[in-house]
Scaffold this active site. Sequence first.
Site, PDB file in Angstrom:
ATOM      1  N   LYS A   1       3.891  -1.037   8.782  1.00 43.81           N
ATOM      2  CA  LYS A   1       3.000  -0.257   9.211  1.00 43.81           C
ATOM      3  C   LYS A   1       3.649   0.948  10.162  1.00 43.81           C
ATOM      4  CE  LYS A   1      -0.734  -3.568   9.778  1.00 43.81           C
ATOM      5  NZ  LYS A   1      -1.239  -4.598  10.845  1.00 43.81           N
TER       6      LYS A   1
ATOM      7  N   GLU B   1     -12.857  -3.219   6.572  1.00 50.84           N
ATOM      8  CA  GLU B   1     -11.921  -2.852   5.376  1.00 50.84           C
ATOM      9  C   GLU B   1     -12.690  -3.114   3.926  1.00 50.84           C
ATOM     10  OE1 GLU B   1      -8.245  -5.046   5.648  1.00 50.84           O
ATOM     11  OE2 GLU B   1      -7.896  -4.292   7.586  1.00 50.84           O
TER      12      GLU B   1
END
Length: 399
Positions: free
Chosen positions: A325, A200
Amino acid sequence: MFIRDIKVGVISNSRKEHTVGIELTTYEGKFACSAPSGKSKGKNEVPCYNRNGLIRSVKLTRAFAKTLIHKNFILKNLDDIKQLTDLIGHFEKRYGLFGGNIRYILEGVFLKAAAKDRNLELWQFINNDVNAGKKPKIPMPVGNCIGGGLHSPKINGKRPDFQEFLLIPNEKTFSHAVTLNLKAYTLARKILKTSKTNDESAWTTTKTNEEVLEILKKVAKKYKLRIGLDVAASTFFKKGYYKYKNKELIRDKVDQADYLEKIIKKFKIFYVEDPMEESDFSGFKEIKNNVSKKTLIVGDDLTTTNIKYVRRGVGSNAINAMIIKPNQIGSILEVKKVVEYCKDNKIKMIFSHRSGETMDSILADYCIGFGGNFIKAGIYGRHRLIKLKRIMDIEKSLK
Ligand code: 2PG
Ligand code: MG
């Protein structure tokens, strides 16, 4: 909207893994959507693809897409996406399941086209429905500064056990908040003396959890940021114990909760995601009861954007915030149910990227459209910045 063409294909995500992308052509234009992928997935997430794999899902979707060509859809609001999901359901019954990632791109691309059809931005299309046209809330970013766990490579056999060391501004504007996170991220790099990043784009290190938190504390103080953690505890929970590698140590449930409580207090941590493994609702509750009421105890693997587990988490007083999500559940109308439940119960919502991301910025529109309090989409790297930039553009357009 009149469907002229649909193309479904395989593309690479930020981790160079295969994922799916779609392009829909209507008379209003071309619309694209692509699916992110997780690495530290919750066990209750819907499968991303058909049990025979991604390629099977793509073939099924192409066959399904053919049945949609030359059809006309009138999607006036978010709920109307049911027209599409009903068709998907019928098709799946005959030919096999698409998987959450395919549903994510199909719904996403239809919503983008439907919004355009009504001359709205996607966030407005959703916001009109869910927030009855209220002025949208601008979220604050939750940024991953230093990484460990499954998302990070080991350096000389070492990495922090916690997955994410996060920075969370508390500013009037999103754009200023993003700038502060970037400055803090640069300072963290200098202190760590590293240039290596993880999945990330967070900095990698050999340091222990506590050593990283000491650095984060310094950095956060300089830029007036709050500190957060994604412990992702399930990823190192094995046979009933939390197995720490850096430093080697085994903690049982009681020790794990005590350890987290101590750390939260010592470093004045504002946000803690998945501090206990994904089925331990009582462990979450224990921590929540023993720390400041202002600390966010966040469910991710615990809740998997599934209303059943969200109800359980809220009902059992295990969480006061949760990760959303959309591809964990693979249905935007299920996301809507979760959002409404969170609003009714004053649960803070964090719309979140996955560790494997694409250049799609739809998450930003979902976050603003649904009234999310935070967006967790990293600090740096083009797959992360595109989402932050989208929120900044929306913020600008509101002035
Ligand atoms: C998480 C996510 C994103 P993944 O645990 O919150 O940071 O990780 O996408 O790998 O599940
Ligand atoms: Mg998480």
